[in-house]
Design an enzyme around this catalytic site. Sequence first.
Site, mmCIF file in Angstrom:
data_model
loop_
_atom_site.group_PDB
_atom_site.id
_atom_site.type_symbol
_atom_site.label_atom_id
_atom_site.label_comp_id
_atom_site.label_asym_id
_atom_site.label_seq_id
_atom_site.Cartn_x
_atom_site.Cartn_y
_atom_site.Cartn_z
ATOM 1 N N GLU A 22 0.837 -1.201 0.000
ATOM 2 C CA GLU A 22 0.000 0.000 0.000
ATOM 3 C C GLU A 22 0.874 1.253 0.000
ATOM 4 O O GLU A 22 2.056 1.203 0.354
ATOM 5 C CB GLU A 22 -0.924 0.020 1.213
ATOM 6 C CG GLU A 22 -0.194 0.129 2.539
ATOM 7 C CD GLU A 22 -1.090 0.648 3.652
ATOM 8 O OE1 GLU A 22 -1.498 1.813 3.560
ATOM 9 O OE2 GLU A 22 -1.341 -0.103 4.603
ATOM 10 N N LYS A 83 -5.772 10.714 0.236
ATOM 11 C CA LYS A 83 -5.867 9.378 0.818
ATOM 12 C C LYS A 83 -7.077 8.700 0.203
ATOM 13 O O LYS A 83 -8.212 9.164 0.350
ATOM 14 C CB LYS A 83 -6.011 9.482 2.339
ATOM 15 C CG LYS A 83 -6.006 8.149 3.053
ATOM 16 C CD LYS A 83 -6.056 8.373 4.561
ATOM 17 C CE LYS A 83 -6.036 7.064 5.319
ATOM 18 N NZ LYS A 83 -6.056 7.280 6.790
ATOM 19 N N VAL A 103 -5.770 0.255 2.632
ATOM 20 C CA VAL A 103 -5.857 -1.207 2.539
ATOM 21 C C VAL A 103 -6.930 -1.632 1.544
ATOM 22 O O VAL A 103 -6.702 -2.482 0.677
ATOM 23 C CB VAL A 103 -6.134 -1.816 3.926
ATOM 24 C CG1 VAL A 103 -6.551 -3.290 3.810
ATOM 25 C CG2 VAL A 103 -4.895 -1.699 4.812
ATOM 26 N N ASP A 135 -19.273 3.481 13.287
ATOM 27 C CA ASP A 135 -18.086 3.743 12.467
ATOM 28 C C ASP A 135 -17.296 2.451 12.296
ATOM 29 O O ASP A 135 -16.797 1.880 13.258
ATOM 30 C CB ASP A 135 -17.226 4.810 13.150
ATOM 31 C CG ASP A 135 -16.132 5.338 12.234
ATOM 32 O OD1 ASP A 135 -16.010 4.840 11.097
ATOM 33 O OD2 ASP A 135 -15.397 6.245 12.659
ATOM 34 N N SER A 137 -14.451 0.495 9.476
ATOM 35 C CA SER A 137 -13.576 0.664 8.322
ATOM 36 C C SER A 137 -14.144 -0.039 7.092
ATOM 37 O O SER A 137 -14.703 -1.139 7.175
ATOM 38 C CB SER A 137 -12.188 0.104 8.636
ATOM 39 O OG SER A 137 -11.392 0.060 7.478
ATOM 40 N N ALA A 138 -13.939 0.593 5.941
ATOM 41 C CA ALA A 138 -14.335 -0.009 4.663
ATOM 42 C C ALA A 138 -13.483 -1.227 4.332
ATOM 43 O O ALA A 138 -13.847 -2.017 3.456
ATOM 44 C CB ALA A 138 -14.216 1.024 3.546
ATOM 45 N N ASP A 139 -12.350 -1.393 5.044
ATOM 46 C CA ASP A 139 -11.487 -2.550 4.781
ATOM 47 C C ASP A 139 -12.262 -3.856 4.908
ATOM 48 O O ASP A 139 -12.073 -4.789 4.111
ATOM 49 C CB ASP A 139 -10.325 -2.597 5.788
ATOM 50 C CG ASP A 139 -9.358 -1.441 5.656
ATOM 51 O OD1 ASP A 139 -9.505 -0.640 4.717
ATOM 52 O OD2 ASP A 139 -8.454 -1.343 6.505
ATOM 53 N N LYS A 156 -5.476 -2.231 14.088
ATOM 54 C CA LYS A 156 -4.898 -1.175 14.909
ATOM 55 C C LYS A 156 -5.463 -1.257 16.327
ATOM 56 O O LYS A 156 -6.670 -1.363 16.531
ATOM 57 C CB LYS A 156 -5.175 0.188 14.279
ATOM 58 C CG LYS A 156 -4.491 0.351 12.924
ATOM 59 C CD LYS A 156 -4.789 1.696 12.299
ATOM 60 C CE LYS A 156 -4.023 1.873 10.997
ATOM 61 N NZ LYS A 156 -4.475 0.965 9.930
#
Length: 301
Positions: A22, A83, A103, A135, A137-139, A156
Amino acid sequence: MLSVSEEVREAVERRRPVVALESTIIAHGLPRPQNLQVALELEELVRREGAVPATIAVVDGQARAGLDKEQLERIAAGEGIRKLGHRDLALAVAAGASGATTVSATALLAARAGIRIFATGGLGGVHRQWTADQDESADLRLLARTSIAVVCAGVKSILDVPATLQRLETLGVAVAGYGTDRFPGFYLTDSGHPVDWTLRSPDDVAAVLRAQDLLGGPDSALVVANPVDVSQQLDPGLHARVLAEALRECDKRGISGQAVTPFLLDYLVRRTDGASLSANLAAVRGNVRLAARIAVSWSAP
């Protein structure tokens, strides 16, 4: 819309080992000029293990898998570099913009380029205040529909780790610890949560990928959770204390949404005198080496 470098294209066509990298860590995750040095170092680590690096980014509206030195320097310079998650790719391409891929965007473009192995630091996941703001992550959803092996140091540690593991299970994303039955915590060797499966060699990982292909079914990722070495992790006591301070400060300032993660990560770097950054880099280097070894095993006849 996806330009694959000649070196990467030939490697994929000849079934030689390739590792996707990445670019967000280059543009937004490290201070300059260290970021460019690390980008070049990571590519060299891949080559030393016998694989071809494919750093992924969008440059002047062109999605690219495999950057030359000039393109790496542009991403590292950070000027006008956005980003980009996978939802942003079409917008960036249409606008002729340049951006570093997260990612989710890296995994998507890598898979489109025919690359099966991807190395990163830590995944995104479910945020600690999910019940209030939902909330996430789109990951996670992207990995649920992309055939790629992601070598990472877990998620994380600023996130809700057990909720993220549960979400990955719900989405059908396979998770295995590498050489461990504990899920790593990015800066920490052990997040405090177990994993159901342990893989102990690159050949083991490659065997899982072959089994995925033979079994068929819906496309989804394999998360290979590779812990940072105990000697290189952030001191767990320091991590817990500073993270608690950071979360309180976040609430005090009313920081929410996408602003939470960069604030917390920056707070950890500053209040640990850079120790969290050192642990981050140790994890990334270890993941890149392992990903290259997996790619070599995966490419073997």
